[in-house]
Design a protein around this motif. Sequence first.
Motif, PDB file in Angstrom:
ATOM      1  N   LYS A 100       0.801  -1.029   0.156  1.00 26.18           N
ATOM      2  CA  LYS A 100      -0.034  -0.173   0.013  1.00 26.18           C
ATOM      3  C   LYS A 100       1.245   1.374   0.128  1.00 26.18           C
ATOM      4  CE  LYS A 100      -4.051   0.269   2.032  1.00 26.18           C
ATOM      5  NZ  LYS A 100      -4.877   0.654   1.144  1.00 26.18           N
ATOM      6  N   GLY A 109      -0.348   5.220   0.627  1.00 23.27           N
ATOM      7  CA  GLY A 109      -1.237   6.130   0.628  1.00 23.27           C
ATOM      8  C   GLY A 109      -2.616   5.431   0.269  1.00 23.27           C
ATOM      9  N   GLU A 110      -3.667   5.892  -0.516  1.00 22.50           N
ATOM     10  CA  GLU A 110      -4.467   5.497  -0.263  1.00 22.50           C
ATOM     11  C   GLU A 110      -4.445   4.203  -1.629  1.00 22.50           C
ATOM     12  OE1 GLU A 110      -7.703   5.700   1.406  1.00 22.50           O
ATOM     13  OE2 GLU A 110      -5.769   7.030   2.524  1.00 22.50           O
ATOM     14  N   ASP A 111      -3.505   3.963  -2.470  1.00 25.91           N
ATOM     15  CA  ASP A 111      -3.292   3.298  -3.206  1.00 25.91           C
ATOM     16  C   ASP A 111      -2.910   2.217  -2.684  1.00 25.91           C
ATOM     17  OD1 ASP A 111      -4.499   4.898  -4.851  1.00 25.91           O
ATOM     18  OD2 ASP A 111      -2.981   5.793  -5.178  1.00 25.91           O
ATOM     19  N   THR A 112      -3.416   0.681  -3.856  1.00 26.75           N
ATOM     20  CA  THR A 112      -2.419  -0.569  -3.370  1.00 26.75           C
ATOM     21  C   THR A 112      -1.990  -1.307  -4.887  1.00 26.75           C
ATOM     22  OG1 THR A 112      -4.290  -0.980  -2.089  1.00 26.75           O
ATOM     23  CG2 THR A 112      -3.314  -3.347  -2.545  1.00 26.75           C
TER      24      THR A 112
END
Length: 313
Positions: free
Chosen positions: A21, A23-26
């Motif tokens: 991960k 930040g908000e991204d995977t």
Amino acid sequence: MQLAPYVKLPMTEVTGKVVFKVGEDTYQTWYKIVGDLASGAHPLIVLHGGPGISHEYMTPLAELYSKCNIPVIFYDQIGIGKSIFEGVAEKPKEFWTVDLFMDELDNLIAHLGVQNGFALLGHSWGAMLGAHYASHRHPVGLKHLILTSGAPSMALWEQSTGQLLKALPANVRETIEKHEKEGTTDSPEYHQMLGIFYDKHACKAPWPKVMETSFGAMMQHPTVYQTMIGPSEFTITGTLKSWTCLEQIHTITVPTLVTNGVMDEAQDVCVSPFFQRIPHVKWAQFSQRHMPFLEEEDQARYLQVVADFLTYP
């Protein structure tokens, strides 16, 4: 010191992906383990070069498992190879940082549960990443560090490759410089001239299939390399241009092996600061180019030197 005769072990392999991960991204980091992590031996984690050249060209290092029962972990850093992701080309340049790849390495180590004991072997950019990681994060589980054909600063890398560029035949050098000045680095002529440089200082032609695979992946997905490096090994215009860990490498306390080749892109000017500043360090030089694990003249000795270093600290 030479290793005693050994019984060759079968090459057992496990592959997988670990969620990473940012930040908000995977994202997903692909990895391959050769050997058994439950064997009790500290595994060797391999950091490939580039940035943005996939792991395949380093797979001869899997022989270390059958040679001395050291599990070997390969992985593709995100943005290349089996860790490519949709939208990679749209990422802003600020995304591609050394911290990103150190975070990815930490994440992989934790996922595999080897944080209490492991060795790192970095090649080229991987050696730069390994040196930065060891000198900035000081992971408690790091037992051995191997820095193959890298540098502690991009300025030293440019100095080395710039000298090699000047030594090329005038028509080769002038053609390379012309295309880089005019921004025509997608020209077949430019890549033909680059090939002359790579054959002389990276790996002897014809390239092994594993190297063609790795460089083919970079040509198909050039974002990471072009963003962080630029058009070539001697014209650094990317985000790594001002990168350095030169002033921190004296804080590396683990046993360290530094290697390069006589005809290497990483000439002595690159690797000598590692030898001069790291407290517990050995330096081994090989007869050929940038990829000692792919060169017939150097491969067996390189694997033996690495095996001896990992087995006899």
